[in-house]
Enzyme design. Structure first.
Site, PDB file in Angstrom:
ATOM      1  N   ALA A   5       0.838  -1.207   0.000  1.00  0.00           N
ATOM      2  CA  ALA A   5       0.000   0.000   0.000  1.00  0.00           C
ATOM      3  C   ALA A   5       0.873   1.257   0.000  1.00  0.00           C
ATOM      4  CB  ALA A   5      -0.919   0.001   1.210  1.00  0.00           C
ATOM      5  N   HIS A  16       7.071   2.929   1.630  1.00  0.00           N
ATOM      6  CA  HIS A  16       7.583   4.247   1.230  1.00  0.00           C
ATOM      7  C   HIS A  16       9.081   4.150   0.953  1.00  0.00           C
ATOM      8  CE1 HIS A  16       4.368   5.967   4.165  1.00  0.00           C
ATOM      9  NE2 HIS A  16       3.837   5.799   2.981  1.00  0.00           N
TER      10      HIS A  16
HETATM   11 FE1  CFM Z   1       2.431  10.914   4.058  1.00  0.00          FE
HETATM   12 FE2  CFM Z   1       0.337  10.694   2.686  1.00  0.00          FE
HETATM   13 FE3  CFM Z   1       0.378  10.718   5.328  1.00  0.00          FE
HETATM   14 FE4  CFM Z   1       1.397   8.631   4.015  1.00  0.00          FE
HETATM   15 FE5  CFM Z   1      -0.996   7.368   3.947  1.00  0.00          FE
HETATM   16 FE6  CFM Z   1      -2.032   9.420   2.594  1.00  0.00          FE
HETATM   17 FE7  CFM Z   1      -1.936   9.476   5.235  1.00  0.00          FE
HETATM   18 MO1  CFM Z   1      -3.569   7.836   4.029  1.00  0.00          MO
HETATM   19  S1  CFM Z   1       2.142   9.593   2.365  1.00  0.00           S
HETATM   20  S2  CFM Z   1       2.101   9.619   5.753  1.00  0.00           S
HETATM   21  S3  CFM Z   1       0.949   6.477   3.786  1.00  0.00           S
HETATM   22  S4  CFM Z   1       0.725  12.282   3.996  1.00  0.00           S
HETATM   23  S5  CFM Z   1      -2.227   7.350   2.240  1.00  0.00           S
HETATM   24  S6  CFM Z   1      -1.171  10.770   1.144  1.00  0.00           S
HETATM   25  S7  CFM Z   1      -3.475  10.104   3.928  1.00  0.00           S
HETATM   26  S8  CFM Z   1      -2.075   7.423   5.727  1.00  0.00           S
HETATM   27  S9  CFM Z   1      -1.146  10.905   6.771  1.00  0.00           S
END
Ligand code: CFM
Length: 537
Positions: free
Chosen positions: A62, A192
């Site tokens: 994911a 990531h």
């Molecule tokens: Fe960074 Fe994100 Fe976020 Fe993320 Fe995520 Fe997201 Fe999120 Mo959902 S990359 S850490 S893994 S800002 S998908 S776009 S919203 S959890 S706070």
């Protein structure tokens, strides 16, 4: 006016007392009572969720495919795995994109999968993967393909990297694989890192002909949820700042390939992309700084910070003009809505950066954040980057490849001398990320990887006016009579970033916090009899 202070110490004790002692001992370290910026407490983070606890985390795949590579429109994302893993790749995307023209490639709304079957699991899936790559090139003629491994691929040992190398030769386009099997690491955070490594190794630096511009930056860690990147691009353009690459909201392959021609990397989401920023600094000499375009004030602050970095009076003057212009609508909206929202309370549980960033928007409305936490942030996202040397690297993190880049002699040039950096720091320009806890009030609760049980107990005890999380929590929370704002998908609203985004957010929060509908719902514990039981032994 603030709500009555409920005893957070007692709340923590009570919640922990309901857990088996071994579990309680572990959770205890992940629930911290904030003690103000002078005394940042240690929080345990980025560790395995205890089996049996209902977590809100996602998987490595994911984080790699869904978050970092997903928003890019012309890299064909091919998922190698059973079709179920592609459910969230198909028509559920929250990212938006704007192709240059109607005929420009855009694969964002497609779902590409090798659709592995039992026989592929038994006899191997590499042949099917090669076939899928050939088919993809034949139909879509992409410039690049990323292959994303799901759990079974790692378990049976398909070598996606060897297939990628072989097919790159055969098909004559850039093909690269990601070993982002869902089980890698402890959450999407691992994905990531894997995505950063792959982009750095196979894409960044492939094309020296970047866009021309006077002030060239890359926007890192902005994924264009609800059109956020469009709003940020609008603001940057208005200021005369050129965005070479966006990682990866509204991005293209060529942006990544030319990213090394920028003069500054600015980071929105530190958690998901700090690896790439650090590696680009070593290899190309591009410094990075943390910014935040969530919140009108923080957008203004971020623009000023970028202008300060370039040290150009014309740019600074233009930035001030833009801020003044944009703040008219923001102030007007705050004047109307703040009196309706001031003193209301909120709780935020999101990913690895938004639980921090969105507190800014609530501050602008005079709302109080009682509790916040990340699903998968690391200690540096809570406590600030200064703690990185003291973070114990466990087996789950060692599992993920750590690249050690070296200077690219031909293309390295140091954009920022050490003396100039010192000067800027002395002028108050912060390069590092200070984490979420410094910005939170003393006595606020900080909870890592919150469990469903803890969430229910928080709501039952503190009755926040707004709860911010995602789709997994939304309907449970609303059944308790508390409005929930999804901060992953924005409930398909937005943008919420930048100045126009801030105004959208104020309106949406006013709408959910001040409607009377929630008062008509009785929380389950208010209507049902609760049976309490104890172990007899
Ligand atoms: Fe960074 Fe994100 Fe976020 Fe993320 Fe995520 Fe997201 Fe999120 Mo959902 S990359 S850490 S893994 S800002 S998908 S776009 S919203 S959890 S706070």
């Amino acid at each position: 006016m603030k709500k009555e202070k409920v005893d957070v110490v007692r709340w923590k004790e009570e919640v922990l007392s309901k857990l088996p002692s071994k579990v309680a001992k572990k959770r205890e370290k992940q629930i911290v009572i904030n003690d103000g910026p002078e005394n940042i407490k240690v929080i345990q983070a980025n560790v395995r969720t205890i089996p049996g606890i209902i977590t809100q985390r996602g998987c490595s795949y994911a984080g790699c495919k869904g978050v970092v590579l997903g928003p890019s429109r012309d890299i064909l994302n091919l998922v190698h795995g059973p079709i179920g893993c592609s459910f969230y790749a198909w028509l559920t995307r929250r990212n938006q994109t704007r192709p240059e023209s109607e005929t420009s490639p855009n694969f964002i709304n497609y779902c590409m999968s090798t659709d592995m079957q039992d026989t592929n699991i038994v006899f191997g899936g590499e042949i099917k993967l090669k076939q899928a790559l050939r088919e993809a090139v034949e139909i879509f003629k992409p410039k690049a393909i990323g292959i994303f491994s799901t759990c079974p691929v790692g378990l049976i040992g398909d070598d996606v990297h060897a297939v990628a190398r072989e097919m790159k030769e055969e098909l004559g386009i850039n093909i690269f694989g990601f070993s982002c099997e869902g089980y890698k690491g402890v959450s999407q955070s691992a994905g990531h890192h894997i995505a950063n490594n792959g982009l750095f190794k196979h894409v960044v630096g492939n094309d020296d002909n970047g866009k021309p511009g006077k002030f060239k930056i890359n926007m890192l860690g902005e994924y264009n949820i609800g059109g956020d990147a469009f709003e940020i691009e609008r603001i940057l353009e208005k200021c005369g700042i050129t965005m070479i690459a966006s990682f990866s909201g509204n991005s293209t392959l060529n942006q990544f390939e030319t990213a090394h021609t920028a003069d500054l990397n600015v980071i929105m989401c530190h958690r998901s992309i700090n690896y790439l920023a650090e590696m680009m600094e070593v290899k190309f000499g591009i410094p990075w700084m943390k910014v935040n375009f969530v919140g009108a004030e923080s957008s203004a602050k971020s623009l000023r910070k970028i202008a300060q970095y370039f040290g150009n009076p014309e740019l600074s003057a233009r930035v001030e003009e833009v801020i003044a212009e944009e703040m008219v609508a923001v102030k007007k909206s705050i004047a109307v809505l703040r009196p309706r929202l001031e003193g209301k309370t909120t709780m935020l549980f999101v990913g690895g950066s938004r639980a921090h960033h969105y507190q800014e928007l609530f501050n602008e409305l005079g709302m109080v954040t009682l509790v916040a936490g990340y699903e998968f942030g690391h200690r540096d996202d809570y406590e600030g980057r200064r703690v990185i040397p003291s973070i114990v690297v466990d087996a789950d993190s060692r599992n993920i490849e750590e690249l050690h880049p070296v200077k690219d002699e031909a293309r390295y040039h140091q954009r920022l001398s050490n003396e100039r950096k010192e000067e800027l720091i002395a002028d108050g320009v912060e390069f590092d990320y200070e984490g979420m806890m410094t910005d939170m009030e003393k006595g606020a609760l900080v909870i890592d990887d919150i469990s469903h049980y803890e969430m229910e107990k928080l709501i039952e005890t503190f009755h926040p006016d707004v709860f911010c999380a995602g789709i997994k929590e939304k309907y449970c929370v609303q059944k308790m009579g508390i409005p929930l704002k999804q901060l992953h998908s924005y409930d398909y609203g937005g943008p919420y970033a930048g100045f126009e985004g801030a105004v959208n957010f104020y309106k949406d929060i006013d709408m959910i916090a001040n409607t009377s509908i929630w008062k008509l719902i009785k929380a389950p514990w208010a209507v049902e009899e609760v049976v309490e039981a104890e172990y007899a032994f």
